[in-house]
Design a protein around this motif. Structure first.
Motif, PDB file in Angstrom:
ATOM      1  N   ILE A 148      76.608  35.772 -12.618  1.00  0.00           N
ATOM      2  CA  ILE A 148      77.405  36.022 -13.646  1.00  0.00           C
ATOM      3  C   ILE A 148      78.425  34.906 -14.100  1.00  0.00           C
ATOM      4  O   ILE A 148      78.672  34.239 -15.024  1.00  0.00           O
ATOM      5  N   LYS A 149      78.700  33.999 -12.958  1.00  0.00           N
ATOM      6  CA  LYS A 149      79.427  32.727 -13.207  1.00  0.00           C
ATOM      7  C   LYS A 149      78.400  31.983 -14.030  1.00  0.00           C
ATOM      8  O   LYS A 149      78.978  30.880 -14.956  1.00  0.00           O
ATOM      9  N   GLU A 150      77.230  31.947 -13.910  1.00  0.00           N
ATOM     10  CA  GLU A 150      76.048  31.199 -14.515  1.00  0.00           C
ATOM     11  C   GLU A 150      75.778  31.498 -15.909  1.00  0.00           C
ATOM     12  O   GLU A 150      74.887  30.914 -16.767  1.00  0.00           O
ATOM     13  N   GLY A 151      76.186  32.830 -16.178  1.00  0.00           N
ATOM     14  CA  GLY A 151      75.930  33.295 -17.312  1.00  0.00           C
ATOM     15  C   GLY A 151      74.641  34.014 -17.595  1.00  0.00           C
ATOM     16  O   GLY A 151      74.165  34.492 -18.506  1.00  0.00           O
ATOM     17  N   LYS A 152      73.980  34.107 -16.243  1.00  0.00           N
ATOM     18  CA  LYS A 152      72.981  34.933 -16.504  1.00  0.00           C
ATOM     19  C   LYS A 152      72.923  36.501 -16.253  1.00  0.00           C
ATOM     20  O   LYS A 152      71.944  37.123 -16.308  1.00  0.00           O
ATOM     21  N   GLU A 153      74.150  36.840 -15.972  1.00  0.00           N
ATOM     22  CA  GLU A 153      74.415  38.251 -15.904  1.00  0.00           C
ATOM     23  C   GLU A 153      76.004  38.548 -16.505  1.00  0.00           C
ATOM     24  O   GLU A 153      76.379  37.824 -16.755  1.00  0.00           O
ATOM     25  N   LYS A 154      76.061  39.797 -16.756  1.00  0.00           N
ATOM     26  CA  LYS A 154      77.345  40.212 -17.444  1.00  0.00           C
ATOM     27  C   LYS A 154      77.931  41.375 -16.640  1.00  0.00           C
ATOM     28  O   LYS A 154      77.485  42.080 -15.953  1.00  0.00           O
ATOM     29  N   ILE A 155      79.267  41.466 -16.739  1.00  0.00           N
ATOM     30  CA  ILE A 155      80.100  42.353 -16.087  1.00  0.00           C
ATOM     31  C   ILE A 155      81.235  42.907 -16.721  1.00  0.00           C
ATOM     32  O   ILE A 155      81.841  42.055 -17.468  1.00  0.00           O
ATOM     33  N   THR A 156      81.733  44.248 -16.794  1.00  0.00           N
ATOM     34  CA  THR A 156      82.647  44.659 -17.569  1.00  0.00           C
ATOM     35  C   THR A 156      84.238  44.274 -16.632  1.00  0.00           C
ATOM     36  O   THR A 156      83.911  44.207 -15.500  1.00  0.00           O
ATOM     37  N   SER A 157      85.110  44.379 -17.390  1.00  0.00           N
ATOM     38  CA  SER A 157      86.447  44.341 -16.939  1.00  0.00           C
ATOM     39  C   SER A 157      86.582  45.370 -15.606  1.00  0.00           C
ATOM     40  O   SER A 157      87.193  44.926 -14.672  1.00  0.00           O
ATOM     41  N   THR A 158      86.244  46.424 -16.138  1.00  0.00           N
ATOM     42  CA  THR A 158      86.384  47.402 -14.801  1.00  0.00           C
ATOM     43  C   THR A 158      85.759  47.117 -13.605  1.00  0.00           C
ATOM     44  O   THR A 158      85.939  47.375 -12.491  1.00  0.00           O
ATOM     45  N   ASP A 159      84.534  47.008 -13.890  1.00  0.00           N
ATOM     46  CA  ASP A 159      83.529  46.408 -12.752  1.00  0.00           C
ATOM     47  C   ASP A 159      83.935  45.295 -11.987  1.00  0.00           C
ATOM     48  O   ASP A 159      83.916  45.070 -10.793  1.00  0.00           O
ATOM     49  N   LYS A 160      84.254  44.402 -12.537  1.00  0.00           N
ATOM     50  CA  LYS A 160      84.988  43.189 -12.197  1.00  0.00           C
ATOM     51  C   LYS A 160      86.003  43.406 -11.124  1.00  0.00           C
ATOM     52  O   LYS A 160      86.103  42.744  -9.956  1.00  0.00           O
ATOM     53  N   ASP A 161      87.152  44.301 -11.526  1.00  0.00           N
ATOM     54  CA  ASP A 161      88.187  44.614 -10.728  1.00  0.00           C
ATOM     55  C   ASP A 161      87.474  45.382  -9.482  1.00  0.00           C
ATOM     56  O   ASP A 161      88.159  45.230  -8.347  1.00  0.00           O
ATOM     57  N   LEU A 162      86.671  46.242  -9.548  1.00  0.00           N
ATOM     58  CA  LEU A 162      86.037  47.255  -8.584  1.00  0.00           C
ATOM     59  C   LEU A 162      85.185  46.093  -7.497  1.00  0.00           C
ATOM     60  O   LEU A 162      85.418  46.260  -6.232  1.00  0.00           O
ATOM     61  N   LEU A 163      84.795  45.132  -8.089  1.00  0.00           N
ATOM     62  CA  LEU A 163      83.804  44.244  -7.416  1.00  0.00           C
ATOM     63  C   LEU A 163      84.955  43.211  -6.474  1.00  0.00           C
ATOM     64  O   LEU A 163      84.735  43.038  -5.224  1.00  0.00           O
ATOM     65  N   GLN A 164      85.996  42.915  -7.122  1.00  0.00           N
ATOM     66  CA  GLN A 164      86.722  42.129  -6.451  1.00  0.00           C
ATOM     67  C   GLN A 164      87.692  43.014  -5.371  1.00  0.00           C
ATOM     68  O   GLN A 164      87.941  42.308  -4.148  1.00  0.00           O
ATOM     69  N   GLN A 165      87.944  44.234  -5.754  1.00  0.00           N
ATOM     70  CA  GLN A 165      88.698  45.005  -4.663  1.00  0.00           C
ATOM     71  C   GLN A 165      87.746  45.342  -3.437  1.00  0.00           C
ATOM     72  O   GLN A 165      88.167  45.222  -2.207  1.00  0.00           O
ATOM     73  N   THR A 166      86.470  45.494  -3.759  1.00  0.00           N
ATOM     74  CA  THR A 166      85.583  45.986  -2.583  1.00  0.00           C
ATOM     75  C   THR A 166      85.401  44.600  -1.633  1.00  0.00           C
ATOM     76  O   THR A 166      85.342  44.728  -0.687  1.00  0.00           O
ATOM     77  N   MET A 167      85.149  43.360  -2.423  1.00  0.00           N
ATOM     78  CA  MET A 167      85.012  42.215  -1.463  1.00  0.00           C
ATOM     79  C   MET A 167      86.315  41.882  -0.565  1.00  0.00           C
ATOM     80  O   MET A 167      86.091  41.782   0.401  1.00  0.00           O
ATOM     81  N   SER A 168      87.331  42.311  -1.178  1.00  0.00           N
ATOM     82  CA  SER A 168      88.492  42.290  -0.539  1.00  0.00           C
ATOM     83  C   SER A 168      88.604  43.111   0.688  1.00  0.00           C
ATOM     84  O   SER A 168      89.238  42.668   1.750  1.00  0.00           O
ATOM     85  N   ASP A 169      88.432  44.191   0.329  1.00  0.00           N
ATOM     86  CA  ASP A 169      88.566  45.408   1.420  1.00  0.00           C
ATOM     87  C   ASP A 169      87.571  45.159   2.724  1.00  0.00           C
ATOM     88  O   ASP A 169      88.180  45.065   3.726  1.00  0.00           O
ATOM     89  N   PHE A 170      86.474  44.868   2.394  1.00  0.00           N
ATOM     90  CA  PHE A 170      85.638  44.565   3.501  1.00  0.00           C
ATOM     91  C   PHE A 170      85.412  43.237   4.029  1.00  0.00           C
ATOM     92  O   PHE A 170      85.449  43.037   5.279  1.00  0.00           O
ATOM     93  N   ILE A 171      85.948  42.159   3.287  1.00  0.00           N
ATOM     94  CA  ILE A 171      85.960  40.693   3.973  1.00  0.00           C
ATOM     95  C   ILE A 171      87.172  40.453   4.868  1.00  0.00           C
ATOM     96  O   ILE A 171      86.930  40.209   5.867  1.00  0.00           O
ATOM     97  N   PHE A 172      88.338  40.924   4.130  1.00  0.00           N
ATOM     98  CA  PHE A 172      89.375  40.874   4.961  1.00  0.00           C
ATOM     99  C   PHE A 172      90.055  42.057   5.930  1.00  0.00           C
ATOM    100  O   PHE A 172      90.479  42.067   6.953  1.00  0.00           O
ATOM    101  N   ASP A 173      90.027  43.305   5.121  1.00  0.00           N
ATOM    102  CA  ASP A 173      90.571  44.559   5.755  1.00  0.00           C
ATOM    103  C   ASP A 173      89.908  44.818   6.889  1.00  0.00           C
ATOM    104  O   ASP A 173      90.119  45.271   8.039  1.00  0.00           O
ATOM    105  N   VAL A 174      88.611  45.005   6.906  1.00  0.00           N
ATOM    106  CA  VAL A 174      87.428  45.598   7.585  1.00  0.00           C
ATOM    107  C   VAL A 174      86.786  44.574   8.468  1.00  0.00           C
ATOM    108  O   VAL A 174      87.098  44.610   9.954  1.00  0.00           O
ATOM    109  N   LEU A 175      86.236  43.439   8.137  1.00  0.00           N
ATOM    110  CA  LEU A 175      85.805  42.579   9.067  1.00  0.00           C
ATOM    111  C   LEU A 175      86.933  41.618   9.650  1.00  0.00           C
ATOM    112  O   LEU A 175      86.643  41.091  10.716  1.00  0.00           O
ATOM    113  N   GLY A 176      87.970  41.503   9.240  1.00  0.00           N
ATOM    114  CA  GLY A 176      89.291  40.746   9.725  1.00  0.00           C
ATOM    115  C   GLY A 176      89.175  39.441   9.302  1.00  0.00           C
ATOM    116  O   GLY A 176      89.556  38.777  10.439  1.00  0.00           O
TER     117      GLY A 176
END
Length: 493
Positions: free
Chosen positions: A402-430
């Motif tokens: 997505i950063k390289e412009g080879k894929e697209k993402i909606t604003s809603t999906d971007k927020d969900l992606l960010q929340q999910t990454m944060s949940d699992f990287i920091f909250d769950v894996l610690g």
């Protein structure tokens, strides 16, 4: 609605040997007990791995919305050398060798234990009871077991009668051992002990005159058996039957087997619904042991002050390395494995940093809700962190596209992606996010490695004045170079 109501968690129960759907005794609440350290030395890395596994499990249960009471004890008495019923208390032995009070030993190594766990970003348990703080509770359990006829007193010590217990219950059901086989294998030892059978274990030991740690009891001055402590503390804070009991694989027998027997003898029913066991950590393909020198302390990894690794590694990198293996599998520590984990850790953090700057569109090429559920599916499958991490790197791949412009993402999906990454990287894996000082450290490493390369070129050209100048000026700045068979490494003083 809590997340646990829409996710089905399965965990491998050591008691059945099968994966079972997790159903707590009280909906929305989980009681979990984990055998803590015997505080007579610096906490070693293998123990850290066990405690880290249960920190991750604690984190995920909380993430799902459960209210968790997590009890992890401190063993500060009664644990004899070689996990036996005879011999010296581990803490008293250390106190005698160092000519200090046993409670000084306890205090020193409890502080070290907490410091190291804090470095690894552990959440504190809900309750952290000590064995010495629960002598009364242990005495009451011994009285109950004696009254039920499953123990006997001899010469001021009280022993659990395993053979009598096995007539009504089943001793060995957790470890899969048969009492008849154990008796047959130890028959020749029977005459060497005051016990009725070698399988019998101490609930209370008479204190010999030289034994420092002692308490009064109905049977004379003595100290509790190691196994009894955990039964007393777990049932006091979690009830006669609770949800999860965890510990290292090495504790399955005899420690956890004896815990089950004590609880069943005093209460008449099984104390725990789900038994979980974390596997061991090896180093360079061999068992970690002080005696062979194949051993490293967590602090030595963080500082780089060791002869085993090529450089220091941060606690988050070590944690990420450990999370890349399933908690029930053997994990081998090596310099190459940590270097690979460090690269993966930074790749994950860089992708997370890039998330907030992604441009959004009206369509998504990446099925974020489906990917999010795959992350949950991994954790719901007996806390499968390596599969979770594989899914997180799938997310990293899409972030980079997505950063390289080879894929697209909606604003809603971007927020969900960010929340999910944060949940699992920091909250769950610690894991903890890299800081500026970490980034500076990486830049320093790059500069020093470039200078080492220039020095090597100078040496190969027999330009020793230049090579010595690089070494000496780095040394003056507190950066020591070390030449070895594998090449040149450095440490910062």
């Amino acid at each position: 609605m809590q997340l646990y109501q829409e996710q089905t968690l399965k965990i491998t129960n050591s008691l059945s040997g099968k994966k079972e759907i997790f159903k707590p005794i009280n909906e929305g609440h989980v009681g979990m007990y984990v055998c803590g350290p015997t505080v007579y030395s610096n906490v070693h890395l293998g123990n850290c791995r066990t405690f880290m596994s249960f920190d991750m499990i604690f984190r995920y249960l909380r993430h799902l919305g459960y209210k968790v009471r997590y009890v992890r004890n401190i063993t500060d008495a009664g644990h004899l050398v070689d996990d036996a019923d005879e011999g010296e208390d581990k803490i008293a032995k250390k106190a005698r060798l160092e000519k200090i009070e046993p409670m000084e030993v306890v205090q020193r190594y409890t502080v070290d234990f907490h410091y190291i766990l804090d470095q690894f970003n552990f959440l504190p348990p809900s309750i952290e009871p000590t064995a010495t703080g629960h002598i009364i509770e242990q005495l009451e359990i011994i009285k109950e077991i004696l009254e039920k006829g499953y123990a006997y007193e001899i010469n001021g010590s009280v022993y659990f009668d395993v053979k009598k217990f096995n007539d009504t219950f089943e001793y060995g059901k957790l470890s899969g051992r048969k009492l008849e086989d154990m008796i047959a294998n130890t028959r020749e030892l029977a005459a060497q002990s005051e016990k009725k059978n070698p399988q019998d274990f101490a609930l209370w030991k008479k204190a010999e005159p030289q034994h420092i740690m002692r308490w009064p009891s109905p049977w004379g001055d003595g100290f509790p058996g190691w196994h009894l402590e955990c039964t007393a503390m777990s049932t006091k804070y979690l009830g006669e039957t609770f949800d999860i009991h965890g510990g290292g694989m090495d504790l399955k027998f005899p420690h956890h087997e004896c815990e089950i027997a004590q609880a069943e003898a005093s209460n008449g029913h099984s104390p725990v619904n789900y038994w979980l066991h974390a596997n061991m950590l090896t180093m360079n393909g061999k068992k970690m042991a002080k005696s062979t020198g194949n051993n490293i302390l967590p602090g030595e990894i963080f500082s780089g002050e060791n002869t085993i690794l090529s450089k220091p590694f941060s606690p988050s990198v070590v944690r990420f390395f450990m999370m890349q293996a399933h908690y029930t599998s053997i994990l081998d520590l090596s310099n190459d494995a940590l270097l690979a984990s460090e690269k993966g850790y930074h790749r994950l953090m860089d992708a997370f940093d890039n998330l907030k700057n992604l441009e959004t569109d009206t369509i998504s090429d990446f099925d974020v809700p489906g990917w999010r559920q795959k992350c949950y599916d991994a954790m719901n499958d007996d806390f499968n962190t390596p599969i979770l991490i594989a899914h997180l790197f799938e997310g990293v791949k899409h972030i980079n596209l997505i950063k390289e412009g080879k894929e697209k993402i909606t604003s809603t999906d971007k927020d969900l992606l960010q929340q999910t990454m944060s949940d699992f990287i920091f909250d769950v894996l610690g894991l903890e996010h890299k800081t500026e000082s970490n980034q500076d450290s990486n830049k320093l490493q790059g500069v020093v490695e470039l200078l080492i390369e220039l020095r090597n070129e100078a040496r190969s050209n027999r330009d020793f004045s230049t090579s010595d100048k690089i070494r000496d000026q780095l040394s003056a700045m507190g950066i020591q170079l070390k030449d070895g068979k594998e090449g040149t490494t450095f440490s910062v003083s």
